[in-house]
Design a protein around this motif. Structure first.
Motif, PDB file in Angstrom:
ATOM      1  N   LEU A   1       6.606  -2.786 -10.881  1.00 49.27           N
ATOM      2  CA  LEU A   1       7.455  -2.611 -12.069  1.00 49.27           C
ATOM      3  C   LEU A   1       6.289  -2.581 -13.164  1.00 49.27           C
ATOM      4  CD1 LEU A   1      10.385  -5.200 -12.279  1.00 49.27           C
ATOM      5  CD2 LEU A   1      10.089  -2.918 -11.135  1.00 49.27           C
ATOM      6  N   LYS A   2       5.257  -3.185 -12.976  1.00 50.81           N
ATOM      7  CA  LYS A   2       4.109  -3.304 -13.782  1.00 50.81           C
ATOM      8  C   LYS A   2       3.301  -1.774 -13.954  1.00 50.81           C
ATOM      9  CE  LYS A   2      -0.783  -4.958 -14.842  1.00 50.81           C
ATOM     10  NZ  LYS A   2      -1.360  -3.613 -14.934  1.00 50.81           N
ATOM     11  N   ASP A   3       3.363  -1.201 -12.556  1.00 47.90           N
ATOM     12  CA  ASP A   3       2.666   0.024 -12.536  1.00 47.90           C
ATOM     13  C   ASP A   3       3.757   1.182 -13.223  1.00 47.90           C
ATOM     14  OD1 ASP A   3       0.883  -1.061 -10.799  1.00 47.90           O
ATOM     15  OD2 ASP A   3       2.230  -0.319  -9.086  1.00 47.90           O
ATOM     16  N   ILE A   4       4.795   0.967 -13.271  1.00 54.95           N
ATOM     17  CA  ILE A   4       5.949   1.834 -13.963  1.00 54.95           C
ATOM     18  C   ILE A   4       5.600   1.790 -15.512  1.00 54.95           C
ATOM     19  CG2 ILE A   4       8.142   2.494 -14.377  1.00 54.95           C
ATOM     20  CD1 ILE A   4       8.962   1.413 -11.632  1.00 54.95           C
ATOM     21  N   LEU A   5       5.356   0.794 -15.828  1.00 57.73           N
ATOM     22  CA  LEU A   5       5.122   0.310 -17.349  1.00 57.73           C
ATOM     23  C   LEU A   5       3.831   0.814 -17.910  1.00 57.73           C
ATOM     24  CD1 LEU A   5       6.438  -3.329 -17.565  1.00 57.73           C
ATOM     25  CD2 LEU A   5       7.552  -1.347 -18.664  1.00 57.73           C
ATOM     26  N   ASP A   6       3.021   0.533 -16.918  1.00 57.40           N
ATOM     27  CA  ASP A   6       1.612   1.116 -17.374  1.00 57.40           C
ATOM     28  C   ASP A   6       1.595   2.752 -17.442  1.00 57.40           C
ATOM     29  OD1 ASP A   6       0.667  -1.413 -17.417  1.00 57.40           O
ATOM     30  OD2 ASP A   6      -0.392  -1.228 -15.580  1.00 57.40           O
TER      31      ASP A   6
ATOM     32  N   ARG B   1       0.816  -1.153   0.040  1.00 58.05           N
ATOM     33  CA  ARG B   1      -0.025   0.046  -0.021  1.00 58.05           C
ATOM     34  C   ARG B   1       0.976   1.400   0.058  1.00 58.05           C
ATOM     35  NH1 ARG B   1      -5.690  -1.507   0.956  1.00 58.05           N
ATOM     36  NH2 ARG B   1      -5.873   0.817   0.760  1.00 58.05           N
ATOM     37  N   VAL B   2       2.145   1.134   0.277  1.00 63.54           N
ATOM     38  CA  VAL B   2       2.900   2.085   0.267  1.00 63.54           C
ATOM     39  C   VAL B   2       3.516   2.311  -1.295  1.00 63.54           C
ATOM     40  CG1 VAL B   2       4.820   3.408   1.411  1.00 63.54           C
ATOM     41  CG2 VAL B   2       3.547   1.753   2.563  1.00 63.54           C
ATOM     42  N   ASN B   3       2.834   2.717  -2.223  1.00 58.24           N
ATOM     43  CA  ASN B   3       2.858   2.669  -3.662  1.00 58.24           C
ATOM     44  C   ASN B   3       2.764   3.887  -4.344  1.00 58.24           C
ATOM     45  OD1 ASN B   3       0.271   2.348  -3.232  1.00 58.24           O
ATOM     46  ND2 ASN B   3       0.055   0.715  -4.755  1.00 58.24           N
ATOM     47  N   ARG B   4       3.056   5.125  -3.915  1.00 56.95           N
ATOM     48  CA  ARG B   4       2.796   6.230  -4.699  1.00 56.95           C
ATOM     49  C   ARG B   4       4.115   6.631  -5.523  1.00 56.95           C
ATOM     50  NH1 ARG B   4       1.325   5.793   0.117  1.00 56.95           N
ATOM     51  NH2 ARG B   4      -0.739   6.195   0.920  1.00 56.95           N
ATOM     52  N   PHE B   5       3.468   7.285  -6.845  1.00 58.93           N
ATOM     53  CA  PHE B   5       4.550   8.054  -7.631  1.00 58.93           C
ATOM     54  C   PHE B   5       5.080   9.428  -7.020  1.00 58.93           C
ATOM     55  CE2 PHE B   5       3.064   4.848 -10.751  1.00 58.93           C
ATOM     56  CZ  PHE B   5       4.505   4.365 -11.097  1.00 58.93           C
ATOM     57  N   LEU B   6       6.144   9.744  -6.686  1.00 56.17           N
ATOM     58  CA  LEU B   6       6.447  10.965  -6.194  1.00 56.17           C
ATOM     59  C   LEU B   6       6.830  12.106  -7.032  1.00 56.17           C
ATOM     60  CD1 LEU B   6       8.405   9.382  -2.906  1.00 56.17           C
ATOM     61  CD2 LEU B   6       6.004  10.164  -3.208  1.00 56.17           C
ATOM     62  N   ALA B   7       7.592  11.738  -8.280  1.00 54.21           N
ATOM     63  CA  ALA B   7       8.158  12.511  -9.173  1.00 54.21           C
ATOM     64  C   ALA B   7       8.498  12.145 -10.303  1.00 54.21           C
ATOM     65  CB  ALA B   7       9.540  13.165  -8.545  1.00 54.21           C
ATOM     66  N   PHE B   8       8.552  12.794 -11.399  1.00 53.69           N
ATOM     67  CA  PHE B   8       8.980  12.180 -12.754  1.00 53.69           C
ATOM     68  C   PHE B   8       9.628  13.233 -13.472  1.00 53.69           C
ATOM     69  CE2 PHE B   8       8.527  11.062 -17.426  1.00 53.69           C
ATOM     70  CZ  PHE B   8       9.417   9.868 -17.480  1.00 53.69           C
ATOM     71  N   ASP B   9      10.859  13.273 -14.061  1.00 56.53           N
ATOM     72  CA  ASP B   9      11.421  14.221 -14.893  1.00 56.53           C
ATOM     73  C   ASP B   9      11.534  13.600 -16.453  1.00 56.53           C
ATOM     74  OD1 ASP B   9      13.303  15.652 -16.389  1.00 56.53           O
ATOM     75  OD2 ASP B   9      14.589  16.041 -14.552  1.00 56.53           O
ATOM     76  N   GLU B  10      10.589  14.527 -16.961  1.00 56.24           N
ATOM     77  CA  GLU B  10      10.176  14.060 -18.517  1.00 56.24           C
ATOM     78  C   GLU B  10      11.514  14.040 -19.249  1.00 56.24           C
ATOM     79  OE1 GLU B  10       7.908  12.428 -21.069  1.00 56.24           O
ATOM     80  OE2 GLU B  10       6.688  13.500 -19.429  1.00 56.24           O
TER      81      GLU B  10
END
Ligand SMILES: Cc1cc2nc3c(=O)[nH]c(=O)nc-3n(C[C@H](O)[C@H](O)[C@H](O)COP(=O)(O)OP(=O)(O)OC[C@H]3O[C@@H](n4cnc5c(N)ncnc54)[C@H](O)[C@@H]3O)c2cc1C
Length: 455
Positions: free
Chosen positions: A90-95, A68-77
């Motif tokens: 890993l599936k969440d990252i791919l999705d 449950r500790v599964n949040r995205f915090l930042a992304f640098d495009e």
């Protein structure tokens, strides 16, 4: 007092099983509370339970689920750096990021592990010969130590702790956050070159001659073939397909591969379902289904990287006793001889494996990381052979004698004596463990079985 639930759990191999007290925190602050107030002698983090053996089990002790500790915090495009909590799959990252043109820098053969679990096992993929394992692509991680302090570690900051944590099987602390550099891709497809090999010599010769020209390489091995055909297989080299390589019907939507319907194994198969005969038939069919050689086949990324993920809960086909995955690695100079001996032992004892995979490894950092320059063989073996454990123990001795090692992320049965001879940086790792966790707050069934936490 944080709440927990007592439950019997296992790794993906369903052997062994253990009753433990499971905490299911929703956020990082709750993990800190659990660490402060837990009543058990020991704790271990658990991601998605995709390691095969007892790495995330803790009999009679505490297990901290990170799901449950599964949040995205930042992304640098611009750089592809994604920062997320440890429970992100890993599936969440791919999705989320594949449709934007980004792919994992390294991926194991399933997309269901968490990022925290992947770093703790320092997972390798089909590109290890060029890209190393996942830790090489981690910009930094935040680690909760036994003292309650949170320490940022990277290859340049607290680097000793970083290299003890990557592959450290959750024993240096709980990874809270990971910043991972993704790689740019043009399409969701892989261009694959196949060759069917006649035996192990040809398999290894082709890997040595051609692996460096490809980003990805893997060989499925027919591990029940014997005599002149010992070690025959199907080599599959891959590259991310460019847009101009896709047929027009796929090029319209290059980053969206067609969703296939997943199937679920509805019940646990009887223990005899996987036996030397069924495996022999499967292996024979799989080998001959491939042409002798084919270049430039365009396949979607799921088919190339995650062929097993489309059958959910496939571990049930191995029956109620479960199965073990035996994954060993040998140094380059002895690989051919040692792999031949390993395959001969397996073939002689009729240890049936549907899935036998051979990969080339490159250089590796990480004190307890599994890869070493050479070859690795991974086999799934059911528990319906009375000689299984004894035979694998004998194979361990061969692995030790040849300077090889067994993967902790897959192991469920290795002895402490064999383990100590396989990992040359063990004492360096223990010195760091002693410093950050002198009371062994973080331990697991795996760490106690193989004596990892004994100082
Ligand atoms: C079908 C299949 C194919 C696979 N193929 C490969 C492969 O090609 N290459 C490869 O390397 N592996 C492979 N694996 C193994 C798998 O990728 C790894 O074991 C992975 O690390 C499991 O992640 P998890 O989140 O499920 O971790 P778990 O299994 O839950 O835990 C594994 C370890 O990580 C620790 N851990 C988990 N989360 C944290 C955290 N937040 N902080 C600290 N420690 C933590 C646990 O304590 C435990 O020691 C495969 C597994 C399956 C089922």
């Amino acid at each position: 007092m944080p709440a927990f639930k007592t439950q019997t759990i296992s790794g993906w191999g369903r052997f062994p099983q253990a009753e433990a007290q499971l905490y299911r925190p929703e956020r990082t602050s709750e993990i800190k509370t659990i660490l402060r107030e837990h009543t058990q002698a020991a704790l271990i983090a658990r991601g998605n339970g995709r390691s095969y053996g007892d790495a995330s089990l803790n009999s009679g002790n505490g297990v901290v689920l990170t799901e449950r500790v599964n949040r995205f915090l930042a992304f640098d495009e611009t750089t592809g750096l994604v920062t997320c909590e440890a429970g992100v799959l890993l599936k969440d990252i791919l999705d989320v990021f594949l449709p934007r043109g980004w792919f994992l820098p390294v991926t194991p053969g399933t997309k269901f592990p968490t990022i925290g679990g992947s770093v703790a096992c320092d997972v390798h993929g089909k590109n290890h010969h060029g890209a190393g394992s996942i830790s090489r692509h981690v910009e930094f991680l935040d680690l909760l130590l036994a003292s309650g302090e949170i320490v940022r570690c990277s290859q340049t900051e607290n680097s000793d702790l970083f290299w003890a944590t990557a592959g450290g099987m959750g024993l240096t602390g709980i990874i809270l956050t990971v910043a991972l550099r993704l790689q740019r891709i043009e399409t969701a497809y892989i261009s694959v070159d196949f060759v069917r090999t006649r035996n192990l010599d040809e398999t290894i010769e082709l890997c040595e001659a051609r692996d460096d020209s490809y980003r990805y390489s893997v060989c499925w091995i027919d591990c029940l073939a014997s005599g002149n055909a010992l070690g025959r297989g199907v080599l599959m080299w891959g590259e991310h397909a460019r847009l101009d390589q896709l047929p027009s019907r796929l090029a319209k939507n290059p980053l969206q591969s067609r969703k296939k319907r997943d199937v679920t194994v509805p019940f646990t198969f009887p223990n005899w379902a996987i036996n030397p005969l069924t495996v022999k038939l499967f292996n024979f069919g799989y080998y001959h289904q491939h042409p002798k050689e084919r270049n430039g086949a365009i396949v979607d990324y799921d088919t190339y990287f995650y062929p097993l993920d489309s059958v959910l809960e496939w571990n049930k086909i191995y029956g109620s006793r479960g199965f073990v995955q035996y994954q060993c690695a040998f140094p380059l100079e002895v690989s051919r001889k040692a792999l031949t001996q390993t395959l001969e032992v397996l073939s002689r004892h009729g240890l049936a494996s549907f899935l036998a995979v051979l990969k080339r490894f490159g250089p590796q950092e990480g004190l307890l990381s599994f890869p070493l320059p050479g070859y690795t063989l991974a086999l799934d073996i059911p528990f319906n052979n009375p000689n299984l454990l004894e035979t694998l123990n004998r194979l361990d001795a061969l692995v030790v004698a040849e300077g090889g090692r067994i993967y902790l992320g897959k192991d469920a049965r290795m002895s402490a004596g064999h383990f100590a001879q396989m990992y040359p940086n063990l004492e360096k790792w223990r010195a760091i463990k002693r410093k950050v966790d002198p009371e062994n707050v973080f331990s697991s069934d795996l760490s106690r079985r193989i004596g990892l936490s004994e100082f």
